[in-house]
Motif scaffolding. Sequence first.
Motif, PDB file in Angstrom:
ATOM      1  N   ASP A  98       9.485  33.491 132.894  1.00 17.29           N
ATOM      2  CA  ASP A  98      10.297  34.312 133.797  1.00 17.29           C
ATOM      3  C   ASP A  98      10.254  35.753 133.310  1.00 17.29           C
ATOM      4  OD1 ASP A  98      12.190  35.552 135.375  1.00 17.29           O
ATOM      5  OD2 ASP A  98      13.884  34.390 134.621  1.00 17.29           O
ATOM      6  N   ASN A  99       9.310  36.521 133.842  1.00 17.21           N
ATOM      7  CA  ASN A  99       9.106  37.897 133.387  1.00 17.21           C
ATOM      8  C   ASN A  99      10.262  38.824 133.745  1.00 17.21           C
ATOM      9  OD1 ASN A  99       7.518  39.835 132.008  1.00 17.21           O
ATOM     10  ND2 ASN A  99       6.935  40.701 133.978  1.00 17.21           N
ATOM     11  N   SER A 100      11.199  38.354 134.543  1.00 18.11           N
ATOM     12  CA  SER A 100      12.323  39.201 134.932  1.00 18.11           C
ATOM     13  C   SER A 100      13.552  38.988 134.051  1.00 18.11           C
ATOM     14  CB  SER A 100      12.686  38.945 136.396  1.00 18.11           C
ATOM     15  OG  SER A 100      13.172  37.624 136.556  1.00 18.11           O
ATOM     16  N   ASP A 101      13.437  38.208 132.999  1.00 17.91           N
ATOM     17  CA  ASP A 101      14.568  37.908 132.121  1.00 17.91           C
ATOM     18  C   ASP A 101      14.883  39.136 131.261  1.00 17.91           C
ATOM     19  OD1 ASP A 101      16.094  37.043 129.782  1.00 17.91           O
ATOM     20  OD2 ASP A 101      15.715  35.007 130.485  1.00 17.91           O
ATOM     21  N   LEU A 102      15.881  39.896 131.675  1.00 19.91           N
ATOM     22  CA  LEU A 102      16.219  41.149 130.994  1.00 19.91           C
ATOM     23  C   LEU A 102      16.756  40.928 129.586  1.00 19.91           C
ATOM     24  CD1 LEU A 102      17.805  43.288 133.863  1.00 19.91           C
ATOM     25  CD2 LEU A 102      15.437  43.243 133.049  1.00 19.91           C
ATOM     26  N   ASN A 103      17.512  39.861 129.373  1.00 21.30           N
ATOM     27  CA  ASN A 103      18.043  39.596 128.031  1.00 21.30           C
ATOM     28  C   ASN A 103      16.924  39.359 127.022  1.00 21.30           C
ATOM     29  OD1 ASN A 103      20.794  39.908 128.540  1.00 21.30           O
ATOM     30  ND2 ASN A 103      20.949  37.828 129.339  1.00 21.30           N
ATOM     31  N   SER A 104      15.890  38.665 127.452  1.00 17.22           N
ATOM     32  CA  SER A 104      14.754  38.439 126.552  1.00 17.22           C
ATOM     33  C   SER A 104      14.028  39.746 126.274  1.00 17.22           C
ATOM     34  CB  SER A 104      13.797  37.408 127.147  1.00 17.22           C
ATOM     35  OG  SER A 104      14.420  36.142 127.161  1.00 17.22           O
ATOM     36  N   LYS A 105      13.934  40.613 127.273  1.00 12.70           N
ATOM     37  CA  LYS A 105      13.300  41.915 127.054  1.00 12.70           C
ATOM     38  C   LYS A 105      14.119  42.757 126.073  1.00 12.70           C
ATOM     39  CE  LYS A 105      10.684  42.157 131.313  1.00 12.70           C
ATOM     40  NZ  LYS A 105      10.300  42.916 132.488  1.00 12.70           N
ATOM     41  N   ILE A 106      15.432  42.689 126.195  1.00 14.20           N
ATOM     42  CA  ILE A 106      16.283  43.422 125.252  1.00 14.20           C
ATOM     43  C   ILE A 106      16.027  42.926 123.833  1.00 14.20           C
ATOM     44  CG2 ILE A 106      18.671  43.802 124.518  1.00 14.20           C
ATOM     45  CD1 ILE A 106      19.414  43.712 127.565  1.00 14.20           C
ATOM     46  N   TRP A 107      15.929  41.612 123.666  1.00 14.97           N
ATOM     47  CA  TRP A 107      15.688  41.053 122.335  1.00 14.97           C
ATOM     48  C   TRP A 107      14.278  41.362 121.842  1.00 14.97           C
ATOM     49  CZ3 TRP A 107      18.789  39.259 118.608  1.00 14.97           C
ATOM     50  CH2 TRP A 107      20.133  39.078 118.947  1.00 14.97           C
ATOM     51  N   LEU A 108      13.312  41.448 122.747  1.00 18.90           N
ATOM     52  CA  LEU A 108      11.977  41.889 122.336  1.00 18.90           C
ATOM     53  C   LEU A 108      12.087  43.276 121.716  1.00 18.90           C
ATOM     54  CD1 LEU A 108       9.284  41.133 125.091  1.00 18.90           C
ATOM     55  CD2 LEU A 108       9.403  40.220 122.782  1.00 18.90           C
ATOM     56  N   GLY A 109      12.799  44.159 122.411  1.00 17.71           N
ATOM     57  CA  GLY A 109      12.992  45.507 121.903  1.00 17.71           C
ATOM     58  C   GLY A 109      13.693  45.518 120.554  1.00 17.71           C
ATOM     59  N   ARG A 110      14.694  44.657 120.392  1.00 15.95           N
ATOM     60  CA  ARG A 110      15.395  44.572 119.103  1.00 15.95           C
ATOM     61  C   ARG A 110      14.417  44.203 117.988  1.00 15.95           C
ATOM     62  NH1 ARG A 110      21.133  43.633 118.876  1.00 15.95           N
ATOM     63  NH2 ARG A 110      22.068  43.632 120.944  1.00 15.95           N
ATOM     64  N   ASN A 111      13.534  43.263 118.281  1.00 20.56           N
ATOM     65  CA  ASN A 111      12.556  42.839 117.282  1.00 20.56           C
ATOM     66  C   ASN A 111      11.596  43.966 116.940  1.00 20.56           C
ATOM     67  OD1 ASN A 111      12.558  39.850 116.402  1.00 20.56           O
ATOM     68  ND2 ASN A 111      13.132  39.784 118.559  1.00 20.56           N
ATOM     69  N   TYR A 112      11.066  44.626 117.951  1.00 18.83           N
ATOM     70  CA  TYR A 112      10.135  45.725 117.687  1.00 18.83           C
ATOM     71  C   TYR A 112      10.825  46.833 116.908  1.00 18.83           C
ATOM     72  CZ  TYR A 112       6.503  43.618 120.517  1.00 18.83           C
ATOM     73  OH  TYR A 112       5.529  42.773 120.998  1.00 18.83           O
TER      74      TYR A 112
END
Length: 145
Positions: A98-112
Amino acid sequence: IRFYVIIAALSGNYEEGLSVAKEAGQIEDTVEGKLFYASLLKDSGRYTEAIMAFRNIAGESSDTGVKKAALFNLGQIYFKQRLYRESLEEFESILSMDNSDLNSKIWLGRNYSAMGDRDRARAIWGEVLTVNSSNKEVKQLLELM
């Protein structure tokens, strides 16, 4: 019984909550029960057991929502343990479903960001703000950079 377990956990008495949940909480009867128990393990800091439980749930379930919940929790556990590459893998797996999952994108950013790749984190959080310009969490994360 689960209400009691939650109250015990919120009181910091995780061992009692885990014990009651295992003995009387019917945690093995449903996927929701398994998620409940795995989350309790995570909250109590028993990360190895929580990882195993969430892995089993993700592997057994064909329900996308359940898989996403298990993978999301795994990503958070790995992040908390500073295993950023492993955490990234979990959030990327969610986004492949689900490429629209904003929470996962936020956590991707946290990791980077935690890995020192602040430009990539900013870019990902920028994508989130493009979709949801009022996202307070992302705005706060960007201010901290």
